[in-house]
Enzyme design. Structure first.
Site, PDB file in Angstrom:
ATOM      1  CG  HIS A  98      -8.535  -3.188  -2.481  1.00 17.67           C
ATOM      2  ND1 HIS A  98      -9.483  -2.480  -3.201  1.00 17.67           N
ATOM      3  CD2 HIS A  98      -8.306  -2.459  -1.363  1.00 17.67           C
ATOM      4  CE1 HIS A  98      -9.791  -1.375  -2.547  1.00 17.67           C
ATOM      5  NE2 HIS A  98      -9.099  -1.344  -1.412  1.00 17.67           N
TER       6      HIS A  98
ATOM      7  CB  VAL B 203      -9.196   1.755  -5.183  1.00 15.99           C
ATOM      8  CG1 VAL B 203      -8.917   1.154  -6.558  1.00 15.99           C
ATOM      9  CG2 VAL B 203      -8.163   2.835  -4.840  1.00 15.99           C
TER      10      VAL B 203
ATOM     11  CG  ASN C 148     -12.033  -0.337   3.874  1.00 15.40           C
ATOM     12  OD1 ASN C 148     -12.332  -0.715   5.002  1.00 15.40           O
ATOM     13  ND2 ASN C 148     -10.880   0.247   3.608  1.00 15.40           N
TER      14      ASN C 148
ATOM     15  CG  ASP D 183      -2.079   0.976   1.069  1.00 14.83           C
ATOM     16  OD1 ASP D 183      -3.228   0.521   0.949  1.00 14.83           O
ATOM     17  OD2 ASP D 183      -1.823   2.202   1.048  1.00 14.83           O
TER      18      ASP D 183
ATOM     19  CD  GLN E  51     -14.716  -0.448  -2.559  1.00 14.78           C
ATOM     20  OE1 GLN E  51     -15.828  -0.739  -2.128  1.00 14.78           O
ATOM     21  NE2 GLN E  51     -14.166  -1.044  -3.615  1.00 14.78           N
TER      22      GLN E  51
HETATM   23  P1  AMP Z   1      -9.659   1.414   0.015  1.00 15.73           P
HETATM   24  O1  AMP Z   1      -9.722   2.769   0.696  1.00 15.73           O
HETATM   25  O2  AMP Z   1     -10.099   0.257   0.862  1.00 15.73           O
HETATM   26  O3  AMP Z   1     -10.349   1.441  -1.334  1.00 15.73           O
HETATM   27  O4  AMP Z   1      -8.131   1.146  -0.240  1.00 15.73           O
HETATM   28  C1  AMP Z   1      -7.430   1.704  -1.298  1.00 15.73           C
HETATM   29  C2  AMP Z   1      -5.991   1.669  -0.891  1.00 15.73           C
HETATM   30  O5  AMP Z   1      -5.203   1.859  -2.052  1.00 15.73           O
HETATM   31  C3  AMP Z   1      -5.594   2.753   0.107  1.00 15.73           C
HETATM   32  O6  AMP Z   1      -5.099   2.148   1.295  1.00 15.73           O
HETATM   33  C4  AMP Z   1      -4.509   3.542  -0.628  1.00 15.73           C
HETATM   34  O7  AMP Z   1      -3.464   3.958   0.218  1.00 15.73           O
HETATM   35  C5  AMP Z   1      -4.046   2.535  -1.659  1.00 15.73           C
HETATM   36  N1  AMP Z   1      -3.465   3.100  -2.875  1.00 15.73           N
HETATM   37  C6  AMP Z   1      -3.922   4.140  -3.598  1.00 15.73           C
HETATM   38  N2  AMP Z   1      -3.131   4.352  -4.673  1.00 15.73           N
HETATM   39  C7  AMP Z   1      -2.147   3.415  -4.620  1.00 15.73           C
HETATM   40  C8  AMP Z   1      -1.026   3.110  -5.438  1.00 15.73           C
HETATM   41  N3  AMP Z   1      -0.756   3.798  -6.560  1.00 15.73           N
HETATM   42  N4  AMP Z   1      -0.214   2.087  -5.068  1.00 15.73           N
HETATM   43  C9  AMP Z   1      -0.487   1.386  -3.945  1.00 15.73           C
HETATM   44  N5  AMP Z   1      -1.537   1.612  -3.137  1.00 15.73           N
HETATM   45  C10 AMP Z   1      -2.356   2.616  -3.452  1.00 15.73           C
END
Ligand code: AMP
Length: 113
Positions: A99, A95, A86, A30, A93
């Protein structure tokens, strides 16, 4: 369906710190870690969120769990980690490509306050 951030990482269009990869999944660090170990276990199939998965996703959902275990052994996490999903913007959430978060090295206070 529009390409997600994680599709771009899977396709190697944008860089990421890849810890593990197989034909169905990829595991990356992350970018904003919330624990000493904070990984994202991502299916190559674009499923927007857990609640959009259906019967045909049974195998990939199980696969993601087993990948979490496999990676925990590779990193010698001593059977000590948390898995978090999430689901939905109101649950944090950001993204919209399913995941699993794998966190280790920090005691999490349980969510309900
Ligand atoms: P969520 O909030 O559960 O959708 O988690 C998305 C996660 O993706 C967050 O913990 C971010 O820190 C992580 N994230 C966003 N962009 C990137 C990236 N380019 N590389 C790795 N992790 C990322």
């Amino acid at each position: 369906m529009t390409e997600t951030l994680f599709d771009k990482i899977i396709n190697k269009d944008i860089p990421a710190d890849i810890i593990y990869e197989d034909e169905k999944s990829i595991v990356i660090k992350d970018i904003n870690p919330q624990a000493p170990i904070h990984l994202l276990i991502i299916p190559k199939k674009t499923i927007p969120m857990l609640s959009s998965a259906d019967e045909e996703d049974k195998e990939i959902l199980g696969h993601l769990m087993l990948v979490a275990v496999k990676v925990s052994k590779i990193l010698k996490l001593d059977n000590t980690f948390n898995i978090i999903i999430n689901n939905g913007a109101n649950a944090g959430q950001t993204v919209f490509h399913l995941h699993l978060h794998l966190l280790s090295g920090k005691s999490l206070s349980w969510l309900p306050a």
